[in-house]
Design a protein around this motif. Structure first.
Motif, PDB file in Angstrom:
ATOM      1  N   TRP A 175      -8.893  -2.328  -9.686  1.00  0.00           N
ATOM      2  CA  TRP A 175     -10.079  -2.211  -8.846  1.00  0.00           C
ATOM      3  C   TRP A 175     -10.152  -0.856  -8.150  1.00  0.00           C
ATOM      4  N   LYS A 180       0.868  -1.177   0.000  1.00  0.00           N
ATOM      5  CA  LYS A 180       0.000   0.000   0.000  1.00  0.00           C
ATOM      6  C   LYS A 180       0.901   1.222   0.000  1.00  0.00           C
ATOM      7  N   SER A 228     -15.650  -3.437  -4.919  1.00  0.00           N
ATOM      8  CA  SER A 228     -14.536  -2.819  -4.208  1.00  0.00           C
ATOM      9  C   SER A 228     -13.755  -3.885  -3.454  1.00  0.00           C
ATOM     10  N   PRO A 229     -12.445  -3.720  -3.327  1.00  0.00           N
ATOM     11  CA  PRO A 229     -11.718  -4.584  -2.391  1.00  0.00           C
ATOM     12  C   PRO A 229     -12.365  -4.504  -1.003  1.00  0.00           C
ATOM     13  N   LEU A 243      -5.094  -1.522  -7.480  1.00  0.00           N
ATOM     14  CA  LEU A 243      -6.217  -0.858  -6.830  1.00  0.00           C
ATOM     15  C   LEU A 243      -5.800   0.520  -6.367  1.00  0.00           C
ATOM     16  N   ASP A 273     -11.077   1.424  -5.270  1.00  0.00           N
ATOM     17  CA  ASP A 273     -11.118   1.022  -3.864  1.00  0.00           C
ATOM     18  C   ASP A 273     -11.899   2.052  -3.055  1.00  0.00           C
ATOM     19  N   ARG A 317      -7.494   4.245  -4.282  1.00  0.00           N
ATOM     20  CA  ARG A 317      -8.563   4.853  -3.496  1.00  0.00           C
ATOM     21  C   ARG A 317      -9.395   5.810  -4.352  1.00  0.00           C
ATOM     22  N   SER A 332      -1.234  -1.095  -4.281  1.00  0.00           N
ATOM     23  CA  SER A 332      -2.423  -0.342  -3.891  1.00  0.00           C
ATOM     24  C   SER A 332      -2.016   1.111  -3.656  1.00  0.00           C
ATOM     25  N   TRP A 366     -20.349  -1.958  -1.498  1.00  0.00           N
ATOM     26  CA  TRP A 366     -18.975  -2.390  -1.780  1.00  0.00           C
ATOM     27  C   TRP A 366     -18.988  -3.663  -2.649  1.00  0.00           C
TER      28      TRP A 366
END
Length: 328
Positions: free
Chosen positions: A168, A77, A210-211, A135, A170, A137, A115, A205
């Motif tokens: 994806w 992340k 969403s993850p 992914l 997120d 945000r 991420s 979600w």
């Protein structure tokens, strides 16, 4: 069940490394040669940006990715990458450093998920972020309040065309159960979302794919929270549905749909954002179906019977329903 090893990192090079002018692995350069001191993290005094226009800047990212690979990391992340207020940040979307870290991971010899955060990645960067990460945000830090949850519907609608595979949007972690153990601003506490609002979170979600990352304390899970996180029929929507899309937004009522792969069946999610109970009506024609359809309630794991032309479940205030629809 398998486990994965994830870490959180910050964009750039540590300021202490720059102060000490430490060497960049595999090069004849040092931290002061690659630091972009005009592009620091806007909320932390720990890091400077990296000037990736210099080969040594890429070499720095190569070195940390190689280190993480040696540790056996599965998930990175990377914070302060996809959004920042300006000033003091030189720019909000750090595409140069995103590309550098992505290239470094590819060269590391170990598959690691990338991420990106924090906060709202702008849709203008969709093609880029899909190419260089798995992914990212799409929202501000999501906490346990109804106002933020309502705002997330519009964010999901905008990002729906960019859902998977292998990339994806997120919607952030799930603030469920016991979400604070000690300290910070208000001490130990549980989620402030009502049970209906928690069902809305998991429903949105899941239909958005969403993850799903739990933001609460797992050892102290209560039965209700555990039931939300372990419903295999709901999780199948998040993990395996396709063509996820918003059907309509009519005042305080919203509906989403998705396809069930390999079948003519549809997933249907309905939401009541009002303060009073309401029937949320969906015509089969809005799902691209005709005739009589059989409906299964995925949260209750119950077959509800056959409905001729439409379906209008009564939904609690701030609540949601999630269904599987099969044409006869």
């Amino acid at each position: 069940m398998s486990t994965a090893f994830g870490i959180h990192i910050m964009r750039g090079v540590p300021r202490q490394a720059v102060k000490r002018n430490l060497p960049v692995l595999g090069t004849n350069t040092h931290a002061q040669d690659i630091a972009n001191i005009k592009d620091p993290c806007s909320w932390s005094t720990a890091m400077y940006g990296v000037d990736t226009s210099k080969p040594a800047g890429q070499a720095y990212y190569d070195s940390i990715a190689k280190l993480y690979a040696a540790w056996g990391v599965d998930y990175i992340k990377a914070d302060d990458m996809s959004w920042a207020p300006s000033p003091p940040a030189a720019h909000s979307y750090h595409e140069d450093e995103i590309e550098a870290l992505s290239r470094a991971i590819a060269k590391s010899g170990r598959p690691m998920v990338l991420s990106l955060s924090p906060d709202r990645t702008e849709v203008a960067h969709a093609e880029h972020v899909m190419r260089y990460s798995q992914l990212w945000r799409i929202s501000d830090d999501f906490w346990d309040n109804w106002k933020q949850l309502k705002e997330t519907f519009a964010l999901c609608r905008v990002w729906a065309p960019y859902i998977g595979p292998n990339h994806w949007p997120d919607a952030d972690m799930l603030p469920l159960g016991r979400i604070r153990l000690r300290g910070y601003e208000d001490g130990e506490r549980r989620t402030r979302l009502t049970q209906d609002e928690q069902i809305t979170v998991l429903t949105l979600w899941s239909i958005f794919r969403s993850p799903l990352m739990m933001g609460g304390d797992l050892p102290s899970l209560d039965p209700f929270t555990l039931s939300l996180l372990s419903n295999e029929e709901v999780l199948a929507v998040d993990q395996r549905s396709t063509l996820n899309r918003e059907l309509f937004a009519r005042g305080h009522q919203i509906a989403w749909a998705a396809d069930v792969p390999g079948t003519k069946e549809k997933y249907l999610a309905v939401f009541n954002l009002h303060e009073s109970p309401a029937a949320v009506a969906v015509a089969w024609s809005e799902l691209g179906l005709t005739g009589t359809c059989v409906v299964r309630d995925l949260w209750k794991k119950q077959n509800l019977g056959a409905f001729e032309s439409d379906f209008a479940p009564r939904i609690n205030p701030h609540g949601a329903g999630l269904y599987r629809v099969r044409p006869l």
